[in-house]
Scaffold this active site. Structure first.
Site, PDB file in Angstrom:
ATOM      1  N   THR A 226       2.042  -9.632 -13.285  1.00  0.00           N
ATOM      2  CA  THR A 226       0.673  -9.969 -12.922  1.00  0.00           C
ATOM      3  C   THR A 226      -0.325  -9.218 -13.814  1.00  0.00           C
ATOM      4  OG1 THR A 226       0.456  -8.182 -11.298  1.00  0.00           O
ATOM      5  CG2 THR A 226       1.389 -10.282 -10.529  1.00  0.00           C
ATOM      6  N   ARG A 227      -1.555  -9.694 -13.809  1.00  0.00           N
ATOM      7  CA  ARG A 227      -2.609  -9.045 -14.588  1.00  0.00           C
ATOM      8  C   ARG A 227      -2.809  -7.606 -14.125  1.00  0.00           C
ATOM      9  NH1 ARG A 227      -8.412 -11.774 -14.336  1.00  0.00           N
ATOM     10  NH2 ARG A 227      -8.021 -11.276 -12.143  1.00  0.00           N
ATOM     11  N   PHE A 228      -2.833  -7.407 -12.815  1.00  0.00           N
ATOM     12  CA  PHE A 228      -2.998  -6.063 -12.267  1.00  0.00           C
ATOM     13  C   PHE A 228      -1.858  -5.155 -12.717  1.00  0.00           C
ATOM     14  CE2 PHE A 228      -1.788  -3.066  -8.901  1.00  0.00           C
ATOM     15  CZ  PHE A 228      -2.954  -2.330  -8.782  1.00  0.00           C
ATOM     16  N   GLU A 229      -0.632  -5.668 -12.669  1.00  0.00           N
ATOM     17  CA  GLU A 229       0.518  -4.873 -13.088  1.00  0.00           C
ATOM     18  C   GLU A 229       0.438  -4.555 -14.571  1.00  0.00           C
ATOM     19  OE1 GLU A 229       5.425  -5.161 -13.061  1.00  0.00           O
ATOM     20  OE2 GLU A 229       4.206  -6.776 -12.212  1.00  0.00           O
TER      21      GLU A 229
ATOM     22  N   ASP B 136       4.401   0.479  -8.094  1.00  0.00           N
ATOM     23  CA  ASP B 136       4.035   1.283  -9.257  1.00  0.00           C
ATOM     24  C   ASP B 136       3.715   2.721  -8.843  1.00  0.00           C
ATOM     25  OD1 ASP B 136       1.696   0.762  -7.917  1.00  0.00           O
ATOM     26  OD2 ASP B 136       0.502   0.320  -9.710  1.00  0.00           O
TER      27      ASP B 136
ATOM     28  N   ASP C 150       0.852  -1.183   0.000  1.00  0.00           N
ATOM     29  CA  ASP C 150       0.000   0.000   0.000  1.00  0.00           C
ATOM     30  C   ASP C 150       0.895   1.243   0.000  1.00  0.00           C
ATOM     31  OD1 ASP C 150      -1.779   2.103   0.592  1.00  0.00           O
ATOM     32  OD2 ASP C 150      -3.104   0.745   1.692  1.00  0.00           O
TER      33      ASP C 150
ATOM     34  N   LYS D   7      -1.224   9.781   0.587  1.00  0.00           N
ATOM     35  CA  LYS D   7      -1.347  11.066   1.264  1.00  0.00           C
ATOM     36  C   LYS D   7      -0.156  11.285   2.196  1.00  0.00           C
ATOM     37  CE  LYS D   7      -6.385  11.130   1.078  1.00  0.00           C
ATOM     38  NZ  LYS D   7      -7.650  11.193   1.858  1.00  0.00           N
TER      39      LYS D   7
END
Length: 257
Positions: A231-234, A194, A158, A162
Site C-alpha cells: 500500500t501507499r502508506f506501507e 510495521d 493499531d 504504550k
C-alpha cells in the site's frame, strides 16, 4: 471543487445514513471489555456517502449480533476470508480483484473507509466483497458459524505502543481461542505490522497457540506474499526505514480429547 460532503443538520438520534451503516449496530450487546479499536471521526466525501446510501443494503453488514449465513451473504459457496481493519480499502479491493474465487468479508468501524471500499467494489465489478460495520469480536463470537472461515487477515492493526495499552492489542491468546472456533482446519491466518515489538508479540502468541502452526519451517516471519499488495502508506513507511513483518500461520486439526 471539493468532494467533501456538507450534510445538513439532522435531528438528534437519527442515523447519519438512513440506508447505510448504523452508528451502534450492536448496542444491545454492549459489554464492559477492553476494545482493540478506537473509532476515528473524519469527513465523509460525497462519493463515499453516495456509496453508503446506495450499496449498503446489498453489500453491507451491520455487526449486530444476529446469525450470518456466509453463503447467503455472498450468494455463493466460495471460501470466505475475514479481514479485520481495512483502512480505506484499496488493498482489500486489489486482493479481491486478484482472487475472484475467494470472498472477502472486510470489517471496520471507519465510515469513510466503508464508503470508499464500496465505491471501489462497484467500480471494479467485485462481487466477492462485503463490508462489515462494527466489532469483529461480536461478529466472530455471535454471528459466524463454526468452521465457516477459510482465512483471517489482520493487517497493520493499531499497535497500542504504550506499555499500559498493550492489553488492547487484538492479537492475544483469547482472540486466537475465539478465531480458532470459526476457522476451518487448513485456514490461513495472515498478520502484518510495521511495529517491530508488536510483530515479536504476534509471533510469540501465535507460536504458542496449539491451534496454529507457522508456515515457515524456521519458525520466523514470512516474506510479504504476492497476494498482499504494497500500500501507499506501507511504501512511505519503508522509505522512512520502517520494517514490515508478515506472519503466516495455518489452522491445524487438533486431536480429539
Amino acid at each position: 471543487m471539493s468532494d467533501s460532503l456538507n450534510l445538513p443538520k439532522r435531528p438528534k438520534g437519527t442515523p447519519r445514513f438512513p440506508d447505510g451503516p448504523q452508528p451502534d449496530p450492536a448496542g444491545s450487546h454492549f459489554e464492559r471489555r477492553i476494545r482493540s479499536f478506537q473509532p476515528r471521526r473524519s469527513r465523509v466525501t460525497a462519493g463515499q456517502a453516495d456509496a453508503l446510501q446506495r450499496l449498503w443494503g446489498e453489500w453491507g453488514l451491520d455487526v449486530d449480533g444476529r446469525d450470518v449465513d456466509p453463503a447467503a451473504l455472498f450468494g455463493n459457496e466460495r471460501p470466505v476470508v475475514l479481514e479485520i481493519g481495512f483502512g480505506m480499502g484499496e488493498a482489500t479491493a486489489r486482493m479481491a480483484a486478484g482472487d475472484p474465487a475467494t470472498n472477502i468479508l472486510a470489517v471496520d468501524v471507519h465510515t469513510p473507509g466503508q464508503g470508499h471500499l464500496l465505491s471501489l467494489a462497484e467500480r471494479e465489478g467485485l462481487d466477492n466483497v462485503r463490508v462489515g460495520n462494527g466489532d469483529a469480536i461480536i461478529l466472530l463470537r455471535e454471528m459466524l458459524p463454526p468452521d465457516s472461515l477459510s482465512g483471517l487477515r489482520v493487517y497493520f492493526p493499531d499497535p497500542w505502543p504504550k506499555k499500559r495499552h498493550h492489553k488492547r492489542r487484538i492479537i492475544q491468546a483469547e482472540f486466537l481461542d475465539l478465531a480458532a472456533t470459526r476457522l476451518r482446519p487448513g485456514a490461513l491466518v495472515h498478520c502484518a505490522t510495521d511495529w517491530e515489538p508488536y510483530a515479536e508479540q504476534m509471533l510469540e502468541v501465535l507460536s504458542a497457540h496449539p491451534a496454529f502452526e507457522n508456515t515457515r519451517a524456521d519458525g520466523g516471519f514470512a516474506p510479504r506474499p504476492d497476494f498482499r499488495p504494497l500500500t501507499r502508506f506501507e511504501g512511505q513507511g519503508l522509505e522512512k526505514g520502517h520494517v514490515v513483518n508478515d506472519l503466516l500461520f495455518r489452522r491445524v486439526q487438533q486431536p480429539e480429547r
